[in-house]
Motif scaffolding. Sequence first.
Motif, mmCIF file in Angstrom:
data_model
loop_
_atom_site.group_PDB
_atom_site.id
_atom_site.type_symbol
_atom_site.label_atom_id
_atom_site.label_comp_id
_atom_site.label_asym_id
_atom_site.label_seq_id
_atom_site.Cartn_x
_atom_site.Cartn_y
_atom_site.Cartn_z
ATOM 1 N N ASN A 178 0.464 -1.625 0.034
ATOM 2 C CA ASN A 178 0.077 0.183 0.190
ATOM 3 C C ASN A 178 0.888 1.549 0.198
ATOM 4 O O ASN A 178 0.068 2.277 0.262
ATOM 5 N N TRP A 179 2.277 1.476 -0.690
ATOM 6 C CA TRP A 179 2.885 2.493 -0.370
ATOM 7 C C TRP A 179 2.456 3.843 -1.760
ATOM 8 O O TRP A 179 3.156 3.990 -1.899
ATOM 9 N N ASN A 180 2.326 2.504 -3.086
ATOM 10 C CA ASN A 180 2.045 3.227 -3.852
ATOM 11 C C ASN A 180 3.257 4.178 -4.518
ATOM 12 O O ASN A 180 3.032 5.580 -4.978
ATOM 13 N N LEU A 181 3.651 3.136 -4.792
ATOM 14 C CA LEU A 181 5.068 4.203 -5.156
ATOM 15 C C LEU A 181 4.874 4.751 -6.825
ATOM 16 O O LEU A 181 4.681 3.941 -7.213
ATOM 17 N N GLY A 182 5.948 5.325 -7.081
ATOM 18 C CA GLY A 182 5.144 5.817 -8.425
ATOM 19 C C GLY A 182 6.830 5.731 -9.466
ATOM 20 O O GLY A 182 7.335 5.376 -9.192
ATOM 21 N N PRO A 183 6.329 6.050 -10.957
ATOM 22 C CA PRO A 183 7.955 5.638 -11.637
ATOM 23 C C PRO A 183 8.489 5.786 -11.307
ATOM 24 O O PRO A 183 10.112 6.152 -11.507
ATOM 25 N N THR A 184 8.153 8.038 -10.530
ATOM 26 C CA THR A 184 9.552 8.591 -10.447
ATOM 27 C C THR A 184 10.844 8.725 -8.656
ATOM 28 O O THR A 184 11.130 9.104 -8.465
ATOM 29 N N ASP A 185 9.250 6.742 -8.427
ATOM 30 C CA ASP A 185 9.435 6.867 -7.141
ATOM 31 C C ASP A 185 11.342 6.171 -6.482
ATOM 32 O O ASP A 185 11.619 5.481 -7.654
ATOM 33 N N HIS A 186 11.967 6.413 -5.307
ATOM 34 C CA HIS A 186 12.790 5.409 -5.742
ATOM 35 C C HIS A 186 12.900 5.502 -3.818
ATOM 36 O O HIS A 186 12.915 6.124 -3.469
ATOM 37 N N ILE A 187 14.017 4.344 -3.062
ATOM 38 C CA ILE A 187 13.968 4.302 -2.128
ATOM 39 C C ILE A 187 15.705 3.876 -2.065
ATOM 40 O O ILE A 187 16.345 3.289 -2.551
#
Length: 222
Positions: A178-187
């Motif tokens: 349920n973090w809903n990460l998108g294509p511009t996100d990184h960890i």
Amino acid sequence: ATDGALVVTGMRNFNDGRSRFVLRLQPDGTPDTEFGTNGVLDIVTPGGGIQRGWLFPHLLPSGNILLTGSQFGPSGADSKLYMLISDINGVLDTSFGDNGTYYYYRSNYAFNEGKASTLLADGRVAITAGLTNYGVNKTSVNVFHIDDLSTQSSDHLENTGTLELFPNPSNGAVTLRNWNLGPTDHIDVMDLSGRVVQRIVLPSYSIEAAEQQIHFDHRLVN
């Protein structure tokens, strides 16, 4: 209640089925016959072999009564936590949740009987219940903000549920739910000093998925 009345919940056989019920007792211990129907508010159990656990009442600042509980049945989809709101006269608020009932369920998990429910000072409610996942039984604590629940149906939960990261600690593989990460996100993976030791870019096939799994080199953060 603020007027000295007492709200009591219980279980009884009703119309060839079992139901949870709510009573409101006057300060002198006599039933309030104007509450619900002839003094009783029945919370009828759904069909299909579904059973409902104990019902926990909470007095809200508005004077309304929040009722929390759990239900369990023949499938995981039937095993949920639920909440309802009644006014001081024992009339359910049908605008709350989905036609008066707010359900919380988790994919691949099954809730069983609720163990406790606590109304917190900041407007949240915490429900403790048993939780089963592939034969493994656990005890879960589930916290909800009541104002958020008042305008959202149970379908909302599958898309924007509580943020989860597990297992923690991990030896290199972590699932994000349920973090809903998108294509511009990184960890960024950081060590205890705050130094970034690894940057993870999610694979395109997992973008915006309900669950995303990442792998990191645990030797970098030791």
